[in-house]
Design a protein around this motif. Structure first.
Motif, PDB file in Angstrom:
ATOM      1  N   ASN A 115      26.609 -47.784 128.478  1.00  0.00           N
ATOM      2  CA  ASN A 115      25.770 -47.228 127.418  1.00  0.00           C
ATOM      3  C   ASN A 115      25.089 -45.965 127.943  1.00  0.00           C
ATOM      4  OD1 ASN A 115      24.498 -47.041 124.941  1.00  0.00           O
ATOM      5  ND2 ASN A 115      22.774 -48.340 125.539  1.00  0.00           N
ATOM      6  N   LEU A 116      24.895 -45.021 127.088  1.00  0.00           N
ATOM      7  CA  LEU A 116      24.139 -43.810 127.436  1.00  0.00           C
ATOM      8  C   LEU A 116      22.741 -43.933 126.863  1.00  0.00           C
ATOM      9  CD1 LEU A 116      26.697 -40.901 126.843  1.00  0.00           C
ATOM     10  CD2 LEU A 116      25.848 -41.755 129.027  1.00  0.00           C
ATOM     11  N   LEU A 171       9.790 -33.998 117.426  1.00  0.00           N
ATOM     12  CA  LEU A 171      10.827 -33.453 118.306  1.00  0.00           C
ATOM     13  C   LEU A 171      11.304 -32.097 117.793  1.00  0.00           C
ATOM     14  CD1 LEU A 171      13.263 -36.433 119.065  1.00  0.00           C
ATOM     15  CD2 LEU A 171      11.810 -35.243 120.702  1.00  0.00           C
ATOM     16  N   PRO A 172      11.554 -31.136 118.658  1.00  0.00           N
ATOM     17  CA  PRO A 172      12.192 -29.891 118.219  1.00  0.00           C
ATOM     18  C   PRO A 172      13.578 -30.174 117.641  1.00  0.00           C
ATOM     19  CG  PRO A 172      11.257 -29.640 120.417  1.00  0.00           C
ATOM     20  CD  PRO A 172      11.194 -31.105 120.086  1.00  0.00           C
ATOM     21  N   LYS A 173      14.040 -29.284 116.786  1.00  0.00           N
ATOM     22  CA  LYS A 173      15.297 -29.502 116.057  1.00  0.00           C
ATOM     23  C   LYS A 173      16.469 -29.744 117.013  1.00  0.00           C
ATOM     24  CE  LYS A 173      17.610 -29.308 112.046  1.00  0.00           C
ATOM     25  NZ  LYS A 173      18.977 -29.597 112.457  1.00  0.00           N
ATOM     26  N   GLN A 174      16.598 -28.949 118.068  1.00  0.00           N
ATOM     27  CA  GLN A 174      17.736 -29.108 118.986  1.00  0.00           C
ATOM     28  C   GLN A 174      17.706 -30.472 119.668  1.00  0.00           C
ATOM     29  OE1 GLN A 174      17.686 -25.596 121.599  1.00  0.00           O
ATOM     30  NE2 GLN A 174      19.611 -24.970 120.656  1.00  0.00           N
ATOM     31  N   GLN A 175      16.522 -30.917 120.080  1.00  0.00           N
ATOM     32  CA  GLN A 175      16.426 -32.219 120.737  1.00  0.00           C
ATOM     33  C   GLN A 175      16.722 -33.347 119.750  1.00  0.00           C
ATOM     34  OE1 GLN A 175      12.594 -32.422 122.793  1.00  0.00           O
ATOM     35  NE2 GLN A 175      13.566 -31.626 124.646  1.00  0.00           N
ATOM     36  N   TYR A 176      16.254 -33.189 118.515  1.00  0.00           N
ATOM     37  CA  TYR A 176      16.523 -34.204 117.498  1.00  0.00           C
ATOM     38  C   TYR A 176      18.015 -34.290 117.187  1.00  0.00           C
ATOM     39  CZ  TYR A 176      16.430 -36.498 112.900  1.00  0.00           C
ATOM     40  OH  TYR A 176      16.654 -37.336 111.832  1.00  0.00           O
ATOM     41  N   ASP A 177      18.681 -33.145 117.073  1.00  0.00           N
ATOM     42  CA  ASP A 177      20.127 -33.127 116.804  1.00  0.00           C
ATOM     43  C   ASP A 177      20.901 -33.769 117.956  1.00  0.00           C
ATOM     44  OD1 ASP A 177      19.750 -31.926 114.368  1.00  0.00           O
ATOM     45  OD2 ASP A 177      20.181 -29.891 115.077  1.00  0.00           O
ATOM     46  N   PHE A 178      20.469 -33.505 119.183  1.00  0.00           N
ATOM     47  CA  PHE A 178      21.147 -34.096 120.344  1.00  0.00           C
ATOM     48  C   PHE A 178      21.006 -35.617 120.315  1.00  0.00           C
ATOM     49  CE2 PHE A 178      21.066 -35.646 124.759  1.00  0.00           C
ATOM     50  CZ  PHE A 178      22.327 -35.245 125.166  1.00  0.00           C
ATOM     51  N   LYS A 226      20.533 -37.550 117.730  1.00  0.00           N
ATOM     52  CA  LYS A 226      21.368 -38.100 116.647  1.00  0.00           C
ATOM     53  C   LYS A 226      22.819 -38.204 117.098  1.00  0.00           C
ATOM     54  CE  LYS A 226      20.285 -35.200 113.361  1.00  0.00           C
ATOM     55  NZ  LYS A 226      20.349 -34.545 112.036  1.00  0.00           N
ATOM     56  N   MET A 227      23.297 -37.192 117.808  1.00  0.00           N
ATOM     57  CA  MET A 227      24.668 -37.204 118.284  1.00  0.00           C
ATOM     58  C   MET A 227      24.880 -38.332 119.301  1.00  0.00           C
ATOM     59  SD  MET A 227      26.759 -34.041 119.994  1.00  0.00           S
ATOM     60  CE  MET A 227      25.719 -34.034 121.435  1.00  0.00           C
ATOM     61  N   LEU A 228      23.874 -38.577 120.108  1.00  0.00           N
ATOM     62  CA  LEU A 228      23.954 -39.626 121.136  1.00  0.00           C
ATOM     63  C   LEU A 228      24.131 -41.009 120.512  1.00  0.00           C
ATOM     64  CD1 LEU A 228      23.633 -39.910 124.279  1.00  0.00           C
ATOM     65  CD2 LEU A 228      21.240 -40.461 123.850  1.00  0.00           C
ATOM     66  N   HIS A 229      23.535 -41.189 119.319  1.00  0.00           N
ATOM     67  CA  HIS A 229      23.559 -42.508 118.683  1.00  0.00           C
ATOM     68  C   HIS A 229      24.883 -42.811 117.983  1.00  0.00           C
ATOM     69  CE1 HIS A 229      18.887 -42.406 118.524  1.00  0.00           C
ATOM     70  NE2 HIS A 229      19.343 -42.850 119.674  1.00  0.00           N
ATOM     71  N   ILE A 230      25.714 -41.775 117.805  1.00  0.00           N
ATOM     72  CA  ILE A 230      27.008 -42.004 117.141  1.00  0.00           C
ATOM     73  C   ILE A 230      28.049 -42.247 118.233  1.00  0.00           C
ATOM     74  CG2 ILE A 230      28.688 -41.091 115.499  1.00  0.00           C
ATOM     75  CD1 ILE A 230      26.503 -39.198 114.505  1.00  0.00           C
ATOM     76  N   PHE A 266      35.746 -41.954 126.719  1.00  0.00           N
ATOM     77  CA  PHE A 266      35.701 -40.891 127.726  1.00  0.00           C
ATOM     78  C   PHE A 266      35.429 -39.528 127.064  1.00  0.00           C
ATOM     79  CE2 PHE A 266      38.073 -44.163 130.003  1.00  0.00           C
ATOM     80  CZ  PHE A 266      37.410 -44.171 131.220  1.00  0.00           C
ATOM     81  N   GLY A 267      36.072 -39.290 125.939  1.00  0.00           N
ATOM     82  CA  GLY A 267      35.825 -38.036 125.230  1.00  0.00           C
ATOM     83  C   GLY A 267      34.396 -37.952 124.722  1.00  0.00           C
ATOM     84  N   TYR A 268      33.867 -39.090 124.254  1.00  0.00           N
ATOM     85  CA  TYR A 268      32.484 -39.129 123.781  1.00  0.00           C
ATOM     86  C   TYR A 268      31.520 -38.776 124.905  1.00  0.00           C
ATOM     87  CZ  TYR A 268      28.035 -41.521 122.870  1.00  0.00           C
ATOM     88  OH  TYR A 268      26.697 -41.842 122.763  1.00  0.00           O
TER      89      TYR A 268
END
Length: 916
Positions: free
Chosen positions: A124-125, A158-165, A167-171, A182-184
């Motif tokens: 898990n990340l 959270l700043p927008k860039q940190q929030y977007d990151f 969100k991406m982490l949770h998918i 591995f690609g993820y």
């Protein structure tokens, strides 16, 4: 800002409901409920309260903020509540964020860590989050979207860039899905490094590189084109590896040094779709070049404009075979005619005149086979739909065309009848001056059909006759009347005529989104018979069936929808296409311009009061839609007109241009046409001194310029804002008394006199903070709550309708640009330009919301101007300089052919701006 309130009978204070706003955080956004404290009754936006009720509201600023977001279509309705999506929070003004309780944006210290080994079920990340002395926020805080509540109950955003990151982490995929995991991980590490987010040692050692971009290339093999995907990345991945992975359609790459390269799953899937795209052969090649989207799968983030340049580099071009019929006047009414095709590019440049029989034979062969293109000199020619008819007509004119015979002017009408059904046939000037069969079509009849329910003014009758004549000749036209002269009603009179002549169906009207409802209302008002055959093409339920659309007399749509549904519209043989606010096609390379010019139609009309905003090339693009070829290619137009006109000696070139287009160009101004018909317009300049605090701040800015601590242009902007109100440059001055701001005090005195006359006033300023200051001061002094319009949505039109319908005194505050198109506010007859827009044409458009057809009262336009009464400036205040230059530019602003470079005065103000 919309009005929350309407005048109502005063009520007992004890009976006034207190309206409360309750907010809660959901998974997708902030949810707001509006209800009565007493009985929990829910309220819907927009609220309608009396001024007495308004004064009792404890949450008034919050209610106003929510209503503003509702009018701007940012709030989404959900049952009895309203949702503000988290992603939309970041675009809100700071004062709105504060009212909504959005906490301050703070940068957190992120660190990317892991659990378990990659490829195992435990992997898990995780994102460690720290903020100052607050550690391990991922364990000790509550979080909804980008909002984090700390242990002491305080919150941060959270700043927008940190929030977007995050969100991406949770998918994330299933950790045991080795094909995806591995690609993820590679993708997440890639994004973390772009944002300078530290990662733990284990992840650092993985030596992952990530491919997250896709480019398209096209190769030519024999007589085929093949589209090939090419991987790309901002990271340090060698071209050899990128090429190898692209060629092998690889998802993963590894070498002996342990370096691993992964491809983003979306990129990989898109590349796979591209590889499965069949090669383009034969007659599909020009179709592909003209519209690559129709051959390619639907893929996001692919820049097809660059792709188009790559195709051009292969030496392949697609030209239009433009039919032409030219007359060369000789002497004593004799003409020599010739006809043929020209190879024309997208900018109207004629590459070659094609009059030989070989080309005509190739075209006829292609038409027989149903092919829309022919191969020509290594490139392609697009054949017009009626090319076969055109070629046949050339041979039916008894040898008058292309045989060198002289034709008497009396014979021209009979020859032209042969070509009357050819779509978009290019005529030259002598033929534009010919009139034939006018009487039988009622072209000279001044009265519109009985189904038209308005009485046209004399100049509008002239426009009606002009459009009928253009339609009869199958020539396009540009109706460039001044704003406020009723272009729409003139066009509706034409639509009524076409309906009566059975020439209406199908007609397409394309307009900006904000004008769609206005078109419907105007047609309903002036030609209600046409409503039954009117179809508004918009929204997710719109028809994609051309057979359905072409049955309607009038189809009304937006430019954006036209682009999306271009393949549907292209299948319809339109009788007429009407392009409202034609500035939308001022750039010949935009999608809107290309699509609308490619549609088939017998008659084309453009409508705009401002066909030249930034340069004369825009004028060429609109005329290229209206009547192709009349101004030559874009390059020819620049050489013949643009360069001379943009120099000082422009009069001859302007006259030559207007003469060349005079038959298909109609421009009238209010000063010319409505003199004696509109009430008088009174321009009132009101000099006013600065307040003491304003003087001190003004001197401070001048001192900064003198000491080279502030740039001159920056200083001008500061002084412009300062002249309006010191709070515009420093919030500490927000609570100044109006006695400290003489300009504001004078403005309120002007409004008081308007109130005594029981009339209405518009106030223009582009400063949003000044709009709110004005609203607050007007509210306190006059016991009303003025509305504010600084953006245009369909909901904003409700504000204008309400303002127009309310009787008696009222105030509306607007931004000049928001009032630029589509607003008729003739219920007001006073205009105050609190701050000046530095282009007189734009400022005039703002005034024209009031000073237009339908205005029955005398109009008063006020300019409160800050003056220097102490002599501490060299050439007067910035406002005095601007006012003087704008007065000098008024004549240029009324000339539609003058480029705005000559009337945009910022640089000129700077030249006059000196300090002692």
């Amino acid at each position: 800002m919309p009005s929350l309130f309407k005048f109502k009978k005063q009520t007992d204070k004890n009976s006034i409901p207190q309206i409360r706003v309750q907010s809660q955080k959901s998974d997708i956004g902030l949810e707001f409920s509006i209800f009565s404290e007493e009985n929990k009754q829910s309220y819907k936006l927009p609220l309608k309260l009396s001024i007495t009720e308004m004064k009792q509201q404890k949450f008034l600023p919050l209610l106003e903020a929510l209503e503003e977001l509702w009018y701007e279509e940012i709030l989404e309705e959900k049952g009895n509540s309203y949702i503000l999506i988290y992603d939309n929070i970041y675009d809100l003004p700071e004062d709105i964020k504060i009212l909504l309780g959005v906490p301050k944006e703070e940068i957190l210290q992120f660190r990317l860590v892991h659990e378990g080994a990659i490829g195992t079920s435990r992997f898990n990340l995780l994102l460690e989050k720290n903020f100052g002395s607050w550690k391990n926020l991922h364990k000790t805080s509550q979080q909804f979207g980008p909002l984090i509540k700390l242990a002491d109950q305080s919150e941060i955003l959270l700043p927008k860039q940190q929030y977007d990151f995050e969100k991406m982490l949770h998918i994330s995929p299933d950790p045991k899905d080795r094909e995806k995991i591995f690609g993820y991980v590679a993708n997440i590490i890639h994004e973390a490094k772009k944002l300078n987010i530290p990662i733990d040692d284990y992840l650092e050692k993985q030596q992952y590189l990530f491919i997250d971009q896709l480019e398209l290339d096209v190769i030519k093999e024999c007589n085929e084109l093949k589209v090939v995907p090419k991987y790309a990345s901002e990271r340090d991945i060698s071209d050899d590896i990128l090429s190898e992975m692209s060629e092998n359609a690889a998802l993963y790459y590894s070498d002996s040094r342990g370096q691993k390269v992964f491809v983003n799953q979306q990129v990989y899937g898109s590349a796979k779709k591209i590889r499965n795209t069949p090669s383009i052969k034969d007659g599909n090649i020009p179709r592909f070049i003209e519209n690559p989207e129709s051959f390619l799968p639907d893929i996001e983030n692919i820049d097809l404009s660059l792709f188009s340049e790559r195709v051009k580099s292969l030496g392949i071009r697609v030209y239009k075979a433009q039919p032409f019929l030219h007359a060369s006047e000789k002497e004593r009414g004799w003409f020599e005619l010739n006809a043929g095709f020209s190879a024309v590019d997208n900018e109207g440049e004629v590459k070659e005149v094609l009059q030989n029989e070989t080309i005509q034979s190739l075209i006829l062969d292609a038409k027989e086979k149903g092919e829309p293109y022919i191969s020509w000199n290594g490139s392609w020619l697009k054949i017009p739909d009626d090319a076969e008819d055109f070629i046949n007509n050339i041979s039916q004119d008894n040898g008058a065309v292309n045989n060198g015979e002289m034709v008497d002017i009396s014979k021209l009408p009979f020859i032209l009848e042969i070509f009357e059904n050819i779509n978009r046939l290019e005529f030259n000037q002598p033929l534009l001056d010919l009139q034939e069969r006018i009487e039988e079509w009622g072209i000279t009849t001044k009265t519109p059909p009985n189904l038209f329910m308005a009485k046209l003014k004399p100049f509008q009758v002239e426009g009606f006759l002009w459009m009928k004549l253009l339609h009869f000749r199958k020539l396009g036209g540009l109706l460039a009347d001044d704003m406020g002269l009723g272009k729409t009603v003139q066009v509706i009179s034409l639509l009524a005529y076409l309906y009566e002549m059975n020439e209406l169906t199908p007609t397409l009207i394309v307009a900006p989104k904000t004008l769609i409802d206005n078109w419907f209302k105007e047609i309903q008002k002036f030609a209600p018979t046409l409503v039954k055959s009117l179809y508004i093409h918009r929204g997710p339920q719109r028809s994609k069936n051309p057979d359905f659309i072409e049955k309607y007399g009038i189809t009304l749509t937006t430019y954006q929808t036209l682009i999306k549904d271009q393949l549907v519209f292209a299948q319809i043989d339109w009788q007429s296409i009407i392009c409202d606010e034609a500035q939308a096609i001022k750039n010949p390379s935009t999608s809107a311009s290309k699509v609308i010019k490619a549609l088939k139609s017998k008659f084309r009309l453009a409508m705009t009061g401002t066909p030249v905003e930034n340069g004369l090339s825009e004028f060429w693009s609109i005329m290229d839609y209206v009547q192709p070829g009349i101004l030559g290619s874009l390059n020819q137009f620049k050489q013949e007109f643009v360069h001379p006109i943009e120099k000082q000696s422009e009069e001859d070139a302007v006259n030559k241009l207007i003469s060349k287009i005079s038959f298909i160009y109609k421009r009238r101004t209010k000063n010319e046409e409505l003199k004696g018909q509109l009430p008088d317009k009174h321009i009132i300049t009101k000099p006013v001194k600065m307040g003491t605090i304003q003087q001190e701040l003004y001197r401070e800015v001048l001192s900064l310029v003198q000491n080279k601590m502030m740039d001159g242009l920056q200083a001008i902007q500061k002084l412009k804002a300062l002249s309006a109100h010191p709070a515009l440059i420093n919030n500490d001055f927000l609570n100044l008394s109006i006695k400290d701001i003489p300009k504001l005090e004078m403005t309120l005195d002007i409004i008081e006199n308007i109130r005594l006359s029981n009339e209405k006033v518009l106030i223009f300023t582009e400063f949003k903070k000044m709009q709110k200051i004005l609203r607050e001061e007007i509210r306190k002094k006059f016991n009303i709550n003025p509305q504010i319009i600084n953006g245009m949505t369909s909901r904003r039109m409700e504000i204008v309708d309400e303002f127009n319908n309310n009787p008696g005194f009222d105030v509306l505050i607007l931004s000049p640009k928001a009032a630029g198109t589509g607003l008729t506010i003739t219920s007001a007859n006073h205009v105050i330009h609190y701050t000046r827009w530095w282009n007189p044409a734009v400022e005039n458009q703002a005034t024209d919301r009031v000073y237009r057809i339908g205005q029955e009262k005398q109009v008063y336009v006020y300019y409160p101007i800050i003056t220097d009464q102490t002599g501490f400036t060299s050439n007067g205040t910035v406002e005095e300089i601007v006012h003087k230059i704008l007065q000098e530019k008024q004549e240029l602003a009324s000339n539609v052919i003058t480029t705005s470079k000559k009337i945009n005065i910022e640089e000129e103000v700077f030249k006059h701006f000196n300090v002692k």
